[in-house]
Design an enzyme around this catalytic site. Structure first.
Site, PDB file in Angstrom:
ATOM      1  N   CYS A 118      55.387  25.278  16.048  1.00  0.00           N
ATOM      2  CA  CYS A 118      54.312  26.145  16.568  1.00  0.00           C
ATOM      3  C   CYS A 118      53.651  25.577  17.825  1.00  0.00           C
ATOM      4  O   CYS A 118      52.997  26.302  18.564  1.00  0.00           O
ATOM      5  CB  CYS A 118      53.258  26.373  15.494  1.00  0.00           C
ATOM      6  SG  CYS A 118      53.903  27.275  14.086  1.00  0.00           S
ATOM      7  N   HIS A 253      46.840  29.147  19.595  1.00  0.00           N
ATOM      8  CA  HIS A 253      47.945  29.513  18.707  1.00  0.00           C
ATOM      9  C   HIS A 253      47.382  30.428  17.625  1.00  0.00           C
ATOM     10  O   HIS A 253      46.314  30.176  17.074  1.00  0.00           O
ATOM     11  CB  HIS A 253      48.535  28.243  18.093  1.00  0.00           C
ATOM     12  CG  HIS A 253      49.538  28.504  17.024  1.00  0.00           C
ATOM     13  ND1 HIS A 253      50.570  29.401  17.194  1.00  0.00           N
ATOM     14  CD2 HIS A 253      49.672  28.000  15.776  1.00  0.00           C
ATOM     15  CE1 HIS A 253      51.299  29.433  16.092  1.00  0.00           C
ATOM     16  NE2 HIS A 253      50.771  28.590  15.208  1.00  0.00           N
ATOM     17  N   ASN A 283      51.741  34.915  12.605  1.00  0.00           N
ATOM     18  CA  ASN A 283      52.055  33.653  13.272  1.00  0.00           C
ATOM     19  C   ASN A 283      53.490  33.718  13.799  1.00  0.00           C
ATOM     20  O   ASN A 283      54.443  33.710  13.025  1.00  0.00           O
ATOM     21  CB  ASN A 283      51.892  32.509  12.259  1.00  0.00           C
ATOM     22  CG  ASN A 283      52.172  31.140  12.864  1.00  0.00           C
ATOM     23  OD1 ASN A 283      52.701  31.032  13.965  1.00  0.00           O
ATOM     24  ND2 ASN A 283      51.827  30.099  12.134  1.00  0.00           N
TER      25      ASN A 283
HETATM   26  O1  UT7 Z   1      51.170  27.371  12.713  1.00  0.00           O
HETATM   27  C1  UT7 Z   1      50.644  26.313  11.962  1.00  0.00           C
HETATM   28  C2  UT7 Z   1      51.083  26.474  10.574  1.00  0.00           C
HETATM   29  N1  UT7 Z   1      50.281  26.988   9.602  1.00  0.00           N
HETATM   30  C3  UT7 Z   1      48.931  27.133   9.509  1.00  0.00           C
HETATM   31  O2  UT7 Z   1      48.173  26.942  10.400  1.00  0.00           O
HETATM   32  C4  UT7 Z   1      48.435  27.564   8.166  1.00  0.00           C
HETATM   33  C5  UT7 Z   1      47.228  26.802   7.708  1.00  0.00           C
HETATM   34  N2  UT7 Z   1      46.770  27.214   6.397  1.00  0.00           N
HETATM   35  C6  UT7 Z   1      46.297  28.448   6.109  1.00  0.00           C
HETATM   36  O3  UT7 Z   1      46.241  29.304   6.987  1.00  0.00           O
HETATM   37  C7  UT7 Z   1      45.755  28.731   4.712  1.00  0.00           C
HETATM   38  O4  UT7 Z   1      45.712  27.532   3.988  1.00  0.00           O
HETATM   39  C8  UT7 Z   1      46.610  29.776   3.937  1.00  0.00           C
HETATM   40  C9  UT7 Z   1      46.409  31.130   4.561  1.00  0.00           C
HETATM   41  C10 UT7 Z   1      48.088  29.385   3.985  1.00  0.00           C
HETATM   42  C11 UT7 Z   1      46.157  29.861   2.471  1.00  0.00           C
HETATM   43  O5  UT7 Z   1      44.784  30.141   2.402  1.00  0.00           O
HETATM   44  P1  UT7 Z   1      43.835  29.299   1.434  1.00  0.00           P
HETATM   45  O6  UT7 Z   1      42.489  29.843   1.578  1.00  0.00           O
HETATM   46  O7  UT7 Z   1      44.037  27.838   1.778  1.00  0.00           O
HETATM   47  O8  UT7 Z   1      44.420  29.664   0.002  1.00  0.00           O
HETATM   48  P2  UT7 Z   1      45.056  28.727  -1.123  1.00  0.00           P
HETATM   49  O9  UT7 Z   1      46.370  28.204  -0.684  1.00  0.00           O
HETATM   50  O10 UT7 Z   1      44.019  27.758  -1.573  1.00  0.00           O
HETATM   51  O11 UT7 Z   1      45.285  29.783  -2.280  1.00  0.00           O
HETATM   52  C12 UT7 Z   1      44.193  30.417  -2.960  1.00  0.00           C
HETATM   53  C13 UT7 Z   1      44.749  31.322  -4.036  1.00  0.00           C
HETATM   54  C14 UT7 Z   1      45.767  30.656  -4.937  1.00  0.00           C
HETATM   55  O12 UT7 Z   1      45.563  31.124  -6.257  1.00  0.00           O
HETATM   56  P3  UT7 Z   1      44.812  30.225  -7.369  1.00  0.00           P
HETATM   57  O13 UT7 Z   1      45.657  28.987  -7.473  1.00  0.00           O
HETATM   58  O14 UT7 Z   1      43.453  29.978  -6.782  1.00  0.00           O
HETATM   59  O15 UT7 Z   1      44.832  31.105  -8.555  1.00  0.00           O
HETATM   60  C15 UT7 Z   1      47.091  31.155  -4.431  1.00  0.00           C
HETATM   61  O16 UT7 Z   1      48.090  31.200  -5.430  1.00  0.00           O
HETATM   62  O17 UT7 Z   1      45.420  32.429  -3.445  1.00  0.00           O
HETATM   63  C16 UT7 Z   1      46.732  32.567  -4.016  1.00  0.00           C
HETATM   64  N3  UT7 Z   1      47.638  33.082  -3.000  1.00  0.00           N
HETATM   65  C17 UT7 Z   1      47.815  34.393  -2.770  1.00  0.00           C
HETATM   66  N4  UT7 Z   1      47.288  35.495  -3.343  1.00  0.00           N
HETATM   67  C18 UT7 Z   1      47.685  36.689  -2.869  1.00  0.00           C
HETATM   68  C19 UT7 Z   1      48.407  32.382  -2.130  1.00  0.00           C
HETATM   69  N5  UT7 Z   1      49.097  33.221  -1.329  1.00  0.00           N
HETATM   70  C20 UT7 Z   1      48.745  34.470  -1.718  1.00  0.00           C
HETATM   71  C21 UT7 Z   1      49.112  35.761  -1.268  1.00  0.00           C
HETATM   72  N6  UT7 Z   1      48.560  36.823  -1.854  1.00  0.00           N
HETATM   73  N7  UT7 Z   1      49.981  35.950  -0.254  1.00  0.00           N
END
Ligand code: UT7
Length: 330
Positions: A118, A253, A283
């Site tokens: 990225c 980005h 992204n």
């Molecule tokens: O280009 C550079 C590369 N990437 C990035 O910059 C990404 C950086 N990270 C992020 O953008 C965020 O961490 C994410 C968008 C990937 C995730 O958001 P988050 O607020 O950190 O969520 P989380 O991973 O803590 O997940 C929260 C909950 C989980 O459920 P439980 O364990 O709390 O019950 C996940 O299983 O959300 C659940 N979850 C989803 N629910 C519905 C994870 N993905 C999904 C989904 N739909 N697609």
């Protein structure tokens, strides 16, 4: 100061291309357990573009390059250097840049790919600027192009909702008589391979012999992103002697709206000076900055003379930032 050091590297055009097929959050929720409100709330993404069957990264790149050439009022024969930042090349080799060179008939240019995921566009910019400053050519086409959805496991909701496909390109041009404060003013690049395991694909030519799928510890990447991007941005601002307030447009980005907003607040920039398009593109990895830049150039927000700040982070971890005074001064 030598002649070479006085050479400015102007950014004289931008262009982009998106594949026509759009996949909305609702479309996704038909085959993976997710929903529009979770995706919007956590990421700001509403939709993403997806390559068509048979459409390759080089096709996206060529379309973006042609539009950038038009925008700069140049033709392919004017280009001496072609750099493509991509994680999703057409094939393992030759470089996608050499495929694009042939499709553009830009045979006088040397061409190669850079791989910084990225952060690839900022890396390509840094390399292109250095090559022009060291006299390797007068004009460089820097393209970020990705068919990133090819790396997704469509059953993994923690990653498949985040990415999209597309390409964006800029043209760099040597100038020996531009005012000192024009063009690429400074670029900083960083890597920390200790964090390899928080964002990677589980395949490759010398490991599995397959392409692999994206694996990510999202929260870990998130924490590194805001901290490392703001420190790279401060570094580049300091190197140029500018102040944060001098920045006309932050063009970050486009990975997650919460990272973009976090950066904007940490830098103390007004929200209206940030270009955001993650809602429409998701992204697109190395393509995301030139896609955002082209949108802002096309709708008249970015004008010649504006001071632009670019920043990106991705797998590696690799990250970087750049300050550019856009356009031709004359
Ligand atoms: O280009 C550079 C590369 N990437 C990035 O910059 C990404 C950086 N990270 C992020 O953008 C965020 O961490 C994410 C968008 C990937 C995730 O958001 P988050 O607020 O950190 O969520 P989380 O991973 O803590 O997940 C929260 C909950 C989980 O459920 P439980 O364990 O709390 O019950 C996940 O299983 O959300 C659940 N979850 C989803 N629910 C519905 C994870 N993905 C999904 C989904 N739909 N697609």
């Amino acid at each position: 100061m030598t002649e070479m050091n006085r050479r400015s590297v102007l950014m004289v055009g931008a262009g982009s291309y998106l594949p026509s097929h759009v996949m909305t959050n609702d479309d996704l929720s038909e085959f993976v357990e997710t929903d529009d409100s979770w995706i919007k709330q956590r990421t700001g993404i509403s939709q993403r573009h997806i390559v068509a069957e048979g459409e390759k990264t080089s096709d996206l790149a060529v379309n973006a390059a042609q539009r950038a050439l038009e925008n700069a009022r140049l033709s392919a024969v004017d280009i001496d250097i072609i750099i493509i930042a991509t994680t999703t090349p057409d094939d393992t080799f030759p470089s996608t840049a050499s495929v694009v060179q042939h499709k553009l008939k830009a045979y006088q240019a040397f061409a190669f790919d850079v791989q910084a995921v990225c952060a690839g566009f900022v890396y390509g910019l840094g390399v292109g600027e250095s090559l022009i400053k060291s006299g390797q050519g007068r004009r460089a086409l820097i393209i970020g192009a990705e068919s990133f959805t090819k790396l997704l496991n469509w059953k993994d909701r923690t990653t498949c909702v985040l990415f999209g496909d597309g390409a964006g390109a800029v043209i760099l041009e040597a100038s020996d008589d531009a005012p000192q404060d024009w063009g690429v003013l400074s670029t900083v690049l960083h890597t920390d391979g200790r964090y390899r395991d928080i964002l990677y694909v589980d395949g490759g030519p010398s490991t599995t012999g397959t392409v692999g799928h994206v694996k990510m510890k999202g929260q870990d990447v998130f924490k590194h992103a805001v901290e490392k991007l703001s420190s790279a941005m401060n570094e580049v601002i300091q190197k140029t002697g500018h102040q944060t307030d001098d920045i006309d447009w932050l063009i970050p980005h486009q990975a997650n709206i919460r990272i973009i907003d976090g950066m904007q607040r940490k830098l103390g920039l007004p929200a209206e000076r940030v270009v955001r398009c993650v809602d429409k593109h998701a992204n697109t990895s190395a393509a995301s900055i030139p896609l955002a830049l082209t949108e802002a150039v096309s709708d008249g927000r970015v004008k010649a003379g504006d001071l632009l700040a670019f920043e990106a982070i991705g797998g590696g971890l690799s990250w970087g930032a750049s300050l550019v005074r856009f356009g031709r001064p004359f």
